[in-house]
Design an enzyme around this catalytic site. Structure first.
Site, PDB file in Angstrom:
ATOM      1  CE  LYS A  57      -6.822  -7.870  -2.833  1.00 16.55           C
ATOM      2  NZ  LYS A  57      -6.777  -7.447  -1.158  1.00 16.55           N
ATOM      3  CE  LYS A  71      -4.464  -1.427   1.688  1.00 22.21           C
ATOM      4  NZ  LYS A  71      -5.465  -1.209   2.623  1.00 22.21           N
ATOM      5  CE  LYS A  76     -13.768  -2.109  -0.391  1.00 19.46           C
ATOM      6  NZ  LYS A  76     -13.608  -1.699   1.140  1.00 19.46           N
TER       7      LYS A  76
HETATM    8  P1  AMP Z   1     -11.191  -4.551   2.277  1.00 16.16           P
HETATM    9  O1  AMP Z   1     -11.969  -4.213   1.134  1.00 16.16           O
HETATM   10  O2  AMP Z   1      -9.871  -4.618   1.962  1.00 16.16           O
HETATM   11  O3  AMP Z   1     -11.742  -3.787   3.502  1.00 16.16           O
HETATM   12  O4  AMP Z   1     -11.460  -6.055   2.723  1.00 16.16           O
HETATM   13  C1  AMP Z   1     -12.588  -6.593   3.266  1.00 16.16           C
HETATM   14  C2  AMP Z   1     -12.628  -8.072   3.413  1.00 16.16           C
HETATM   15  O5  AMP Z   1     -12.974  -8.902   2.013  1.00 16.16           O
HETATM   16  C3  AMP Z   1     -11.249  -8.729   3.791  1.00 16.16           C
HETATM   17  O6  AMP Z   1     -11.807  -9.919   4.558  1.00 16.16           O
HETATM   18  C4  AMP Z   1     -10.504  -9.238   2.693  1.00 16.16           C
HETATM   19  O7  AMP Z   1      -9.482 -10.088   3.095  1.00 16.16           O
HETATM   20  C5  AMP Z   1     -11.747  -9.542   1.664  1.00 16.16           C
HETATM   21  N1  AMP Z   1     -11.124  -9.319   0.247  1.00 16.16           N
HETATM   22  C6  AMP Z   1     -11.075  -8.325  -0.189  1.00 16.16           C
HETATM   23  N2  AMP Z   1     -10.680  -8.559  -1.715  1.00 16.16           N
HETATM   24  C7  AMP Z   1     -10.857  -9.971  -1.894  1.00 16.16           C
HETATM   25  C8  AMP Z   1     -10.756 -10.794  -2.753  1.00 16.16           C
HETATM   26  N3  AMP Z   1     -10.390 -10.226  -4.083  1.00 16.16           N
HETATM   27  N4  AMP Z   1     -10.962 -12.031  -2.879  1.00 16.16           N
HETATM   28  C9  AMP Z   1     -11.126 -12.506  -1.721  1.00 16.16           C
HETATM   29  N5  AMP Z   1     -11.392 -11.720  -0.413  1.00 16.16           N
HETATM   30  C10 AMP Z   1     -11.292 -10.558  -0.490  1.00 16.16           C
END
Ligand code: AMP
Ligand code: TRP
Length: 333
Positions: free
Chosen positions: A198, A114, A201
């Site tokens: 991956k 990041k 967002k």
């Molecule tokens: P975040 O959007 O980074 O706050 O992630 C929220 C949750 O979604 C966390 O548990 C991440 O590990 C999961 N997550 C985010 N992106 C992915 C992805 N591409 N595949 C699987 N899990 C994800």
């Protein structure tokens, strides 16, 4: 065995299919097992580790809460709240930052990703982000934390912090070292444009992800344009090993249809991708569109969402305040 579950999602813009399959779908399953006590947090303090616009942040907090509820989280069964309303998270984070070691944080790969090349310009908050995450979990004596695979290292840090605190203050088992709950299959949903990246967002291309509030047409269009290769769908899983995009799309289908990958492969083996993509798009629409319309419906009633968050903060606050009091006593304050 009864489990105490804690997890969090950042309110930073559109939630996508990766968040849904990797995290939120799991949250709902755990909540619906009556042995579990679940707490789900919109982690707005984590969100400000990178620049946010106040107006957008407020909107995103409500949107993430709406996405939780629309996906099936029930504020009567689970505690749903936002982190900044319970001050124990910030307080706990400071205390635990005096327990955690620089060397541990220096190993965190997410910070390196990041912060990018210009580490000097990253906020200090981004660096100590995993300590706040540890405070979130440890304040509630959570035994299990459902997350995507990318958060595994942060959970190991939370375990290290808990163990060191207990050892330093001669208070064995006072902080509970949490276990991660990571989906075995397809813990990582990949970008629709690049099977090595991956779904995220922050990807500049909206075509790389399915957002939970995409319309039916957007979903069809994105899946039609999703990258694949020129070969047909294989006969078995082994033949997918060098075909990340094919593997990802078949994986998404399997997850959403709650079936193992081999069943999906059997269903489509020998067929070409255009036929499969059509079925996949229909399945994604079936699963995501009801969530999307429910999110939009909920967002029309801000008072309702705010009330869910207020009530949740009150219940979470009771638990966290008590733990912080005990922590202070142990430390000698
Ligand atoms: P975040 O959007 O980074 O706050 O992630 C929220 C949750 O979604 C966390 O548990 C991440 O590990 C999961 N997550 C985010 N992106 C992915 C992805 N591409 N595949 C699987 N899990 C994800
Ligand atoms: N760091 C997590 C993410 O980006 C969000 C998070 C914050 C979290 N606090 C948490 C997840 C506590 C689980 C438990 O996805």
């Amino acid at each position: 065995m009864s489990k105490k579950i804690f997890s969090g999602v950042q309110p930073t813009g559109n939630l996508h299919l990766g968040n849904y399959i990797g995290a939120i779908k799991n949250f709902v399953n755990l909540q619906n097992d009556s042995n579990n006590f679940c707490i789900y947090c919109v982690v707005d303090l984590h969100a400000i580790t990178v620049k946010q616009t106040p107006k957008e942040l407020k909107k995103n907090i409500r949107e993430t809460t709406a996405a939780f509820i629309a996906s099936g989280l029930d504020f009567k069964k689970s505690i749903i709240f936002n982190q900044s309303m319970v001050s124990a998270h910030s307080e706990g984070s400071w205390i635990l930052s005096c327990v955690a070691r620089m060397g541990w944080l220096n190993r965190m790969t997410q910070f390196k990703e990041k912060a990018g090349k210009d580490k000097e310009k990253a906020s200090v908050g981004l660096y100590i982000y995993p300590i706040l995450m540890a405070a979130d979990i440890l304040l509630y004596d959570a035994t299990h934390v459902p997350v995507g695979e990318d958060q595994k290292q942060h959970l190991e840090l939370a375990r290290d912090i808990a163990n060191k605190f207990n050892l330093d203050f001669d208070s064995s088992n006072f902080l509970i070292a949490p276990e991660p709950l990571i989906q075995k299959n397809f813990a990582r949903i990949m970008s629709l444009k690049d099977g090595q990246k991956k779904m995220s967002k922050s990807d500049p291309s909206d075509l790389s992800r399915i957002n939970l509030n995409d319309t039916k047409d957007q979903i069809f269009n994105k899946i039609k344009k999703a990258k694949t290769d020129t070969m047909p769908i294989p006969e078995n899983e082994n033949q997918l090993s060098n075909r990340p995009e094919a593997q990802n799309l078949l994986g998404i289908y399997s997850c959403l249809n709650d079936q193992p990958l081999f069943e999906t492969i059997n269903e489509f083996s020998g067929k070409n991708f255009s036929e499969f993509k059509d079925k996949l798009a229909n399945l994604v629409v079936d699963k995501i569109s009801p969530i999307s319309s429910e999110i939009n419906k909920l967002l029309k009633d801000e008072n309702f969402i705010d009330k869910v968050l207020n009530d949740g903060a009150e219940r979470a606050g009771e638990i966290a305040e008590k733990k912080i009091k005990d922590i202070k006593k142990i430390i000698g304050f």
